[in-house]
Write a protein that holds these residues in place. Structure first.
Motif, PDB file in Angstrom:
ATOM      1  N   LEU A  56       0.831  -1.190   0.000  1.00 32.30           N
ATOM      2  CA  LEU A  56       0.000   0.000   0.000  1.00 32.30           C
ATOM      3  C   LEU A  56       0.877   1.255   0.000  1.00 32.30           C
ATOM      4  N   SER A  57       1.967   1.223   0.735  1.00 32.84           N
ATOM      5  CA  SER A  57       2.875   2.374   0.791  1.00 32.84           C
ATOM      6  C   SER A  57       3.516   2.659  -0.569  1.00 32.84           C
ATOM      7  N   GLU A  58       3.795   1.609  -1.349  1.00 35.70           N
ATOM      8  CA  GLU A  58       4.363   1.801  -2.697  1.00 35.70           C
ATOM      9  C   GLU A  58       3.359   2.491  -3.617  1.00 35.70           C
ATOM     10  N   ILE A  59       2.117   2.077  -3.526  1.00 36.14           N
ATOM     11  CA  ILE A  59       1.062   2.693  -4.337  1.00 36.14           C
ATOM     12  C   ILE A  59       0.956   4.165  -3.976  1.00 36.14           C
ATOM     13  N   SER A  60       0.951   4.445  -2.708  1.00 30.61           N
ATOM     14  CA  SER A  60       0.864   5.813  -2.206  1.00 30.61           C
ATOM     15  C   SER A  60       2.021   6.661  -2.731  1.00 30.61           C
ATOM     16  N   GLN A  61       3.223   6.122  -2.672  1.00 28.84           N
ATOM     17  CA  GLN A  61       4.403   6.853  -3.153  1.00 28.84           C
ATOM     18  C   GLN A  61       4.340   7.104  -4.653  1.00 28.84           C
ATOM     19  N   ARG A  62       3.977   6.101  -5.409  1.00 24.70           N
ATOM     20  CA  ARG A  62       3.913   6.263  -6.873  1.00 24.70           C
ATOM     21  C   ARG A  62       2.889   7.304  -7.297  1.00 24.70           C
ATOM     22  N   LEU A  63       1.775   7.340  -6.593  1.00 28.47           N
ATOM     23  CA  LEU A  63       0.713   8.285  -6.946  1.00 28.47           C
ATOM     24  C   LEU A  63       0.880   9.638  -6.248  1.00 28.47           C
ATOM     25  N   GLN A  64       1.834   9.698  -5.339  1.00 24.20           N
ATOM     26  CA  GLN A  64       2.102  10.921  -4.578  1.00 24.20           C
ATOM     27  C   GLN A  64       0.858  11.418  -3.839  1.00 24.20           C
ATOM     28  N   VAL A  65       0.223  10.475  -3.168  1.00 25.85           N
ATOM     29  CA  VAL A  65      -0.929  10.782  -2.311  1.00 25.85           C
ATOM     30  C   VAL A  65      -0.703  10.107  -0.965  1.00 25.85           C
ATOM     31  N   THR A  66      -1.457  10.508   0.029  1.00 22.56           N
ATOM     32  CA  THR A  66      -1.265   9.960   1.366  1.00 22.56           C
ATOM     33  C   THR A  66      -1.782   8.519   1.451  1.00 22.56           C
ATOM     34  N   PRO A  67      -1.177   7.727   2.333  1.00 23.50           N
ATOM     35  CA  PRO A  67      -1.672   6.348   2.517  1.00 23.50           C
ATOM     36  C   PRO A  67      -3.157   6.277   2.861  1.00 23.50           C
ATOM     37  N   PRO A  68      -3.699   7.173   3.724  1.00 23.97           N
ATOM     38  CA  PRO A  68      -5.144   7.081   3.989  1.00 23.97           C
ATOM     39  C   PRO A  68      -6.001   7.271   2.728  1.00 23.97           C
ATOM     40  N   THR A  69      -5.538   8.099   1.808  1.00 24.09           N
ATOM     41  CA  THR A  69      -6.266   8.288   0.544  1.00 24.09           C
ATOM     42  C   THR A  69      -6.291   6.989  -0.238  1.00 24.09           C
ATOM     43  N   VAL A  70      -5.138   6.335  -0.326  1.00 20.07           N
ATOM     44  CA  VAL A  70      -5.054   5.059  -1.054  1.00 20.07           C
ATOM     45  C   VAL A  70      -5.889   3.998  -0.344  1.00 20.07           C
ATOM     46  N   THR A  71      -5.839   3.974   0.964  1.00 16.79           N
ATOM     47  CA  THR A  71      -6.613   2.998   1.736  1.00 16.79           C
ATOM     48  C   THR A  71      -8.102   3.126   1.439  1.00 16.79           C
ATOM     49  N   GLN A  72      -8.592   4.344   1.379  1.00 14.12           N
ATOM     50  CA  GLN A  72     -10.018   4.573   1.091  1.00 14.12           C
ATOM     51  C   GLN A  72     -10.382   4.045  -0.303  1.00 14.12           C
ATOM     52  N   ILE A  73      -9.530   4.307  -1.268  1.00 10.90           N
ATOM     53  CA  ILE A  73      -9.786   3.827  -2.632  1.00 10.90           C
ATOM     54  C   ILE A  73      -9.715   2.302  -2.675  1.00 10.90           C
ATOM     55  N   ILE A  74      -8.711   1.740  -2.013  1.00 13.04           N
ATOM     56  CA  ILE A  74      -8.564   0.278  -1.963  1.00 13.04           C
ATOM     57  C   ILE A  74      -9.795  -0.355  -1.319  1.00 13.04           C
ATOM     58  N   ASN A  75     -10.331   0.267  -0.273  1.00 16.58           N
ATOM     59  CA  ASN A  75     -11.552  -0.254   0.368  1.00 16.58           C
ATOM     60  C   ASN A  75     -12.679  -0.383  -0.652  1.00 16.58           C
ATOM     61  N   ASN A  76     -12.862   0.652  -1.472  1.00 21.12           N
ATOM     62  CA  ASN A  76     -13.925   0.617  -2.498  1.00 21.12           C
ATOM     63  C   ASN A  76     -13.643  -0.451  -3.547  1.00 21.12           C
ATOM     64  N   LEU A  77     -12.395  -0.545  -3.973  1.00 15.08           N
ATOM     65  CA  LEU A  77     -12.035  -1.540  -4.987  1.00 15.08           C
ATOM     66  C   LEU A  77     -12.176  -2.957  -4.445  1.00 15.08           C
ATOM     67  N   GLU A  78     -11.870  -3.121  -3.170  1.00 10.54           N
ATOM     68  CA  GLU A  78     -12.007  -4.440  -2.542  1.00 10.54           C
ATOM     69  C   GLU A  78     -13.479  -4.832  -2.445  1.00 10.54           C
ATOM     70  N   LYS A  79     -14.345  -3.881  -2.088  1.00  8.69           N
ATOM     71  CA  LYS A  79     -15.788  -4.155  -2.034  1.00  8.69           C
ATOM     72  C   LYS A  79     -16.326  -4.603  -3.389  1.00  8.69           C
ATOM     73  N   ASP A  80     -15.743  -4.027  -4.458  1.00  2.57           N
ATOM     74  CA  ASP A  80     -16.168  -4.370  -5.817  1.00  2.57           C
ATOM     75  C   ASP A  80     -15.505  -5.644  -6.328  1.00  2.57           C
ATOM     76  N   GLY A  81     -14.652  -6.255  -5.509  1.00  2.00           N
ATOM     77  CA  GLY A  81     -13.999  -7.510  -5.906  1.00  2.00           C
ATOM     78  C   GLY A  81     -12.869  -7.322  -6.907  1.00  2.00           C
ATOM     79  N   LEU A  82     -12.293  -6.130  -6.961  1.00  4.04           N
ATOM     80  CA  LEU A  82     -11.242  -5.848  -7.950  1.00  4.04           C
ATOM     81  C   LEU A  82      -9.839  -6.032  -7.396  1.00  4.04           C
ATOM     82  N   VAL A  83      -9.683  -5.947  -6.084  1.00  2.00           N
ATOM     83  CA  VAL A  83      -8.378  -6.131  -5.446  1.00  2.00           C
ATOM     84  C   VAL A  83      -8.526  -7.006  -4.208  1.00  2.00           C
ATOM     85  N   GLU A  84      -7.405  -7.589  -3.811  1.00  6.27           N
ATOM     86  CA  GLU A  84      -7.338  -8.375  -2.575  1.00  6.27           C
ATOM     87  C   GLU A  84      -6.186  -7.836  -1.742  1.00  6.27           C
ATOM     88  N   ARG A  85      -6.368  -7.864  -0.426  1.00  8.54           N
ATOM     89  CA  ARG A  85      -5.295  -7.469   0.502  1.00  8.54           C
ATOM     90  C   ARG A  85      -4.747  -8.725   1.174  1.00  8.54           C
TER      91      ARG A  85
END
Length: 149
Positions: A56-85
């Protein structure tokens, strides 16, 4: 230096305002908002470069956004079955993210749609004007970056 009353300044201002009104940067890409698409594309790119998963930290760094921002997006993508943690077995504090098969398919479709949009713009403007437009947009970006320093 032109002032805001000049015809050229007015034309630029009007063009910027009209361009913003198109909302092109807010439109969904194959059903995903731009932030979700960026995260999906980043995970896919990271998977292609080295591993099937990204921290998650790598994604955050590449996109130059905060980890909580990425976490929120990942939560939505996980609900949609698009990503796994998964928890990183080497560092239990780190969370690894990977695309599910559905996520891979969705990302591929979104990339195709995204590419079609810009290919359509190139067809509309022509190759030469598209190159000029890209160069001008880069110059505009540099100008505003310098202005904001």
């Amino acid at each position: 230096m032109a002032d805001i009353e000049s015809a050229t300044a007015q034309k630029l201002l009007k063009a910027f305002m009209q361009f913003r009104k198109t909302g092109w940067h807010d439109k969904k890409i194959s059903g995903h908002n731009p932030s979700e698409f960026k995260v999906l594309a980043t995970i896919q790119q990271g998977a292609n470069e080295k591993d099937y998963e990204m921290k998650l930290s790598e994604i955050s760094q590449r996109l130059q956004v905060t980890p909580p921002t990425v976490t929120q997006i990942i939560n939505n993508l996980e609900k949609d079955g698009l990503v796994e943690r998964t928890v990183d077995p080497e560092d239990r504090r780190a969370v690894k993210i990977k695309l599910t098969p559905t996520g891979m398919e969705a990302t591929a479709k979104a990339r195709i749609r995204f590419t079609e949009t810009f290919t359509g713009l190139i067809d509309y403007l022509g190759e030469e004007e598209s190159e000029q437009f890209a160069d001008l947009l880069t110059k505009v970006q540099h100008y505003f970056s310098e202005l904001n320093r």
